[in-house]
Design an enzyme around this catalytic site. Structure first.
Site, PDB file in Angstrom:
ATOM      1  N   ASN A  48      38.360  40.083  42.271  1.00 20.14           N
ATOM      2  CA  ASN A  48      39.783  39.758  42.200  1.00 20.14           C
ATOM      3  C   ASN A  48      40.157  39.626  40.724  1.00 20.14           C
ATOM      4  O   ASN A  48      39.473  38.924  39.977  1.00 20.14           O
ATOM      5  CB  ASN A  48      40.073  38.448  42.942  1.00 20.14           C
ATOM      6  N   HIS A  55      33.978  37.057  37.939  1.00 18.60           N
ATOM      7  CA  HIS A  55      32.922  36.940  38.963  1.00 18.60           C
ATOM      8  C   HIS A  55      33.023  38.090  39.948  1.00 18.60           C
ATOM      9  O   HIS A  55      34.111  38.552  40.267  1.00 18.60           O
ATOM     10  CB  HIS A  55      33.006  35.594  39.689  1.00 18.60           C
ATOM     11  N   HIS A  71      32.269  38.969  43.779  1.00 20.33           N
ATOM     12  CA  HIS A  71      31.923  38.469  45.111  1.00 20.33           C
ATOM     13  C   HIS A  71      30.990  39.505  45.737  1.00 20.33           C
ATOM     14  O   HIS A  71      31.291  40.707  45.708  1.00 20.33           O
ATOM     15  CB  HIS A  71      33.154  38.361  46.007  1.00 20.33           C
TER      16      HIS A  71
END
Ligand code: 5GP
Ligand code: ZN
Length: 110
Positions: A84, A97, A99
Site C-alpha cells: 500500500n 512494508h 504484506h
C-alpha cells in the site's frame, strides 16, 4: 521517532518476528487478513514506495526475494504480496512494508 515500525526494529514495541538480518525484519501482522500474514520491512526508515527511487532498487529487489523465501518457509505454496503506497493507496504506517499473506482455502478474486 514516532514511527511504530522503527519502534519494532528497536524492540521498543514487541512483535512476533519470523525473520531478521542486518537490513530487514519480518514479523506477523497484528491484524491478519489471512491464515499467514507477514510484514517485511527494511530496518532503515523509508517512508513509502512513493518516495523510493533508483537508489532503493537493490533493497526493493531483495525485499521481493525475501517475500518468496519467507512465504515458503511459512509453508505457503502460493501467496500474495501487497504494497500500500500513500494514504490514498491505503497506507497507514509510513515505513515501507510488503504484506505477504496466504493460506486460506478460498482465494478472493481481485
Ligand atoms: P498498511 O495499511 O500501512 O499497508 O498496513 C499497516 C499494517 O500494519 C496493518 O496491516 C496493521 O495491522 C499492521 N500493524 C499496525 N500496527 C502494528 C503493530 O504494532 N504490530 C504489528 N505486528 N502490526 C501492526
Ligand atoms: Zn520507521
Amino acid at each position: 521517532m514516532a514511527c511504530i515500525f522503527c519502534k519494532i526494529v528497536n524492540k521498543e514495541i514487541p512483535s512476533t518476528k519470523v525473520y531478521e538480518d542486518d537490513e530487514f525484519l519480518a514479523f506477523r501482522d497484528i491484524n491478519p487478513i489471512d491464515k499467514v500474514h507477514i510484514l517485511i520491512i527494511p530496518k532503515s526508515h523509508i517512508e513509502s514506495l512513493l518516495t523510493c527511487d533508483k537508489e532503493n532498487q537493490s533493497m526493493l529487489g531483495k525485499m521481493l526475494l525475501l517475500a518468496s523465501k519467507i512465504a515458503q518457509e511459512q509453508g505457503l505454496v502460493g501467496f500474495r504480496t501487497m504494497i500500500n503506497s500513500g494514504a490514498e493507496g491505503g497506507q497507514e504506517v509510513f515505513h515501507i512494508h510488503f504484506h505477504v499473506y496466504g493460506g486460506s482455502e478460498k482465494l478472493a478474486k481481485i
